[in-house]
Design an enzyme around this catalytic site. Structure first.
Site, mmCIF file in Angstrom:
data_model
loop_
_atom_site.group_PDB
_atom_site.id
_atom_site.type_symbol
_atom_site.label_atom_id
_atom_site.label_comp_id
_atom_site.label_asym_id
_atom_site.label_seq_id
_atom_site.Cartn_x
_atom_site.Cartn_y
_atom_site.Cartn_z
ATOM 1 C CG HIS A 1 87.061 112.337 73.652
ATOM 2 N ND1 HIS A 1 88.384 112.184 73.952
ATOM 3 C CD2 HIS A 1 86.443 111.237 74.157
ATOM 4 C CE1 HIS A 1 88.572 111.038 74.603
ATOM 5 N NE2 HIS A 1 87.406 110.442 74.723
ATOM 6 C CG ASP B 1 89.804 121.387 68.890
ATOM 7 O OD1 ASP B 1 89.307 120.270 69.114
ATOM 8 O OD2 ASP B 1 90.745 121.584 68.099
HETATM 9 P P1 ADQ Z 1 90.654 115.623 67.194
HETATM 10 O O1 ADQ Z 1 89.609 116.535 66.685
HETATM 11 O O2 ADQ Z 1 91.092 114.555 66.264
HETATM 12 O O3 ADQ Z 1 90.239 114.954 68.595
HETATM 13 P P2 ADQ Z 1 93.190 116.766 68.409
HETATM 14 O O4 ADQ Z 1 92.976 116.897 69.853
HETATM 15 O O5 ADQ Z 1 93.929 117.923 67.860
HETATM 16 O O6 ADQ Z 1 91.887 116.643 67.525
HETATM 17 O O7 ADQ Z 1 94.011 115.439 68.170
HETATM 18 C C1 ADQ Z 1 94.548 115.168 66.962
HETATM 19 C C2 ADQ Z 1 95.629 114.105 67.097
HETATM 20 O O8 ADQ Z 1 95.925 113.682 65.781
HETATM 21 C C3 ADQ Z 1 96.900 114.660 67.717
HETATM 22 O O9 ADQ Z 1 97.508 113.699 68.528
HETATM 23 C C4 ADQ Z 1 97.768 114.952 66.502
HETATM 24 O O10 ADQ Z 1 99.148 114.776 66.698
HETATM 25 C C5 ADQ Z 1 97.274 113.940 65.496
HETATM 26 N N1 ADQ Z 1 97.425 114.523 64.149
HETATM 27 C C6 ADQ Z 1 96.798 115.582 63.643
HETATM 28 N N2 ADQ Z 1 97.256 115.839 62.396
HETATM 29 C C7 ADQ Z 1 98.176 114.923 62.138
HETATM 30 C C8 ADQ Z 1 99.023 114.643 61.021
HETATM 31 N N3 ADQ Z 1 99.025 115.384 59.925
HETATM 32 N N4 ADQ Z 1 99.840 113.589 61.095
HETATM 33 C C9 ADQ Z 1 99.883 112.824 62.209
HETATM 34 N N5 ADQ Z 1 99.129 113.039 63.280
HETATM 35 C C10 ADQ Z 1 98.290 114.071 63.247
HETATM 36 C C11 ADQ Z 1 89.082 114.985 69.453
HETATM 37 C C12 ADQ Z 1 88.568 116.364 69.844
HETATM 38 C C13 ADQ Z 1 89.671 117.182 70.460
HETATM 39 C C14 ADQ Z 1 90.260 116.436 71.658
HETATM 40 C C15 ADQ Z 1 90.619 115.004 71.293
HETATM 41 C C16 ADQ Z 1 91.020 114.196 72.514
HETATM 42 O O11 ADQ Z 1 88.034 117.021 68.700
HETATM 43 O O12 ADQ Z 1 89.203 118.467 70.864
HETATM 44 O O13 ADQ Z 1 91.439 117.117 72.090
HETATM 45 O O14 ADQ Z 1 89.521 114.348 70.678
HETATM 46 O O15 ADQ Z 1 90.047 114.244 73.519
#
Ligand code: ADQ
Length: 474
Positions: free
Chosen positions: A158, A366
């Site tokens: 991921h 990311d």
């Molecule tokens: P993450 O690093 O956790 O995931 P991301 O892809 O942005 O990052 O996903 C975050 C999730 O958490 C999103 O669904 C978002 O809505 C939720 N989220 C973030 N802040 C929030 C808040 N304050 N309240 C509620 N929800 C919140 C890892 C990798 C990424 C990759 C994903 C999936 O680092 O690059 O996209 O896995 O493969």
């Protein structure tokens, strides 16, 4: 139809006491498990203290068996906090300066993977398809193979896979590459990650590229591809439409008093570029006096991994920075930055995205970044906002209708904020439509099916092993 066995560090066991909808990844994998029947295995998130963890905790839900195991304190410390989060995470996000490599942690990482394999192996049937997720579990296939498991095993990373020069800073890089080569299919988020992986193997003379998706390494032939993860686009858009009625979202909209909203939503992590983003916002305000008092920036950032020292320090730094900007630029009736340090329910989040004129998603690195995709899905088609997206997020390979920025270029990001706010409606609609059409087709279900189809349909006779085995790390 073969059963599916999913293995991930944490497992989203459905909680019937909570009404909150699960995230897209959990929904997609659950749908695949519901269809085929199977097992979802991983760490319970709990520690058994110093004692050896007891039996697997089994939870049946329809055709899915959730199998969770505790870990000892030492395991959590070495495998999770140690090697996964203080070596693999920073290195894969190009932060060599933050990698804290230790042999004890590295050994713990391999030991816990062996332990997971030993718990999983008795549950397996000969034709199960196994899908392992993310950087915590890279050695799992090797460990299963050593226990005689011959099933088809796929792996999806991921997070980014950095180029050779960065990856090789990790003393155990060859072992990590060797462990990835034990899978039948290795999936990455983008073509760049895939190219970095193949490049690292070739550069060290550890393998060769037979065609775009076939590699040969350590005596095995295996497949590798890029499978950009999506979101539940249509469902998220529906939440956002409904969220206009949500009391919290309405309150937030009223409190803006006609100001344009800029939103940032991230887990608190150094890879997300939050401090550079706050700098860019400050520059934007200073460079555009007519925007003073007329915009509001909402940063929603739940704490994460707060027992790792870098994260604790970051939490302090971001809070201080937001306070400093507010102190310097704010007026009696205007707070430039609203900073929320906790997580927000998904439907509320969808509504906040929808009322924001600008989505500011500027990670320094990311794997994908789902916030960027959620922001697009949540927009009102008649009056959509503008996504400002870091070119270093995997999502930038797909969301070409965004304003792409280099997050290290603070002035450039500041200019992009002004460009987004000044963008005419027609241009906003055109950019949004193009991204939304793409996301509707390439959603998280599509991602899941795409990977599983490739794993299941590997050519007959695969894998090709020359029978070379290697010694486990003790
Ligand atoms: P993450 O690093 O956790 O995931 P991301 O892809 O942005 O990052 O996903 C975050 C999730 O958490 C999103 O669904 C978002 O809505 C939720 N989220 C973030 N802040 C929030 C808040 N304050 N309240 C509620 N929800 C919140 C890892 C990798 C990424 C990759 C994903 C999936 O680092 O690059 O996209 O896995 O493969």
């Amino acid at each position: 139809m073969s059963r599916l066995v999913v293995v991930s560090n944490r497992v989203p066991v459905p909680d019937t006491s909570k009404k909150a909808p699960a995230g897209g990844l959990a929904v997609a994998l659950k749908a695949a498990l519901d269809e085929r029947g199977g097992i979802w295995m991983g760490w319970s998130g709990q520690s058994s203290g110093e004692d050896e963890p007891g039996e697997l905790k089994i939870n049946e839900d329809g055709k899915i068996t959730y199998a969770l195991t505790d870990l000892t304190d030492r395991d959590v410390d070495e495998y999770y906090h140690g090697f996964a989060n203080r070596v693999l995470w920073p290195i894969c996000h190009y932060r060599l300066d933050l990698a804290d490599y230790g042999r004890k942690e590295m050994t713990g990482y391999f030991r816990v993977n062996r332990f997971f394999a030993s718990r999983l192996q008795p549950l397996l049937k000969p034709d199960d398809i196994i899908w392992v997720h993310d950087y915590h579990l890279i050695p799992l296939a090797s460990e299963l193979r050593r226990m005689g498991v011959k099933n088809r095993i796929g792996f999806f990373l991921h997070i980014p896979l950095p180029p050779a020069d960065v990856l090789f800073a990790m003393p155990v890089h060859e072992e990590i590459l060797r462990n990835l080569a034990e899978y039948d299919l290795v999936g990455f988020q983008t073509d760049h990650d895939l190219a970095n992986f193949a490049g690292a193997l070739v550069r060290e003379g550890l393998g060769e590229k037979l065609d775009d998706n076939t590699l040969s390494s350590f005596g095995r032939q295996f497949r590798a591809g890029h499978y950009p993860i999506g979101i539940e686009t249509a469902a998220f858009a529906a939440y956002a439409r409904r969220a206009v009625q949500n009391a919290l979202v309405r309150k937030a909209a009223e409190s803006l008093e006609g100001r344009e909203l800029i939103i940032g939503v991230d887990r608190l992590d150094y890879s997300k570029g939050i401090t550079q983003r706050l700098d860019a916002y400050e520059q934007f305000i200073n460079a555009n006096p007519h925007r003073q008092g007329n915009v509001s920036y909402l940063q929603v950032t739940p704490k994460s991994r707060s027992d790792v020292p870098e994260y604790e320090a970051m939490q302090r730094m971001v809070a201080e920075q937001a306070g400093r900007v507010n102190g310097a630029l704010g007026t009696v009736d205007w707070v430039p930055i609203r900073y929320i340090n906790r997580s927000v329910a998904r439907p509320v989040l969808a509504g906040l995205y929808r009322i924001a004129r600008v989505g500011l998603v500027t990670p320094l690195r990311d794997g994908m970044n789902l916030v960027a995709k959620e922001y697009v899905a949540a927009q009102n088609p008649e009056d959509p906002g503008v996504l400002i997206l870091s070119r270093f997020a995997g999502a930038a390979r797909e969301l070409t209708g965004a304003l792409l920025v280099n997050p290290y270029d603070v002035e450039g990001t500041a200019q992009a904020i002004e460009q987004a706010l000044a963008m005419p409606l027609e241009e906003r609609r055109n950019r949004w439509r193009q991204m939304m059409d793409y996301l509707l087709v390439n959603d998280v279900m599509h991602w899941c099916e795409d990977f599983l189809d490739d794993l299941i349909n590997l050519s007959p006779g695969h894998p090709h092993s020359t029978g070379v085995t290697h010694e486990p790390i003790q």
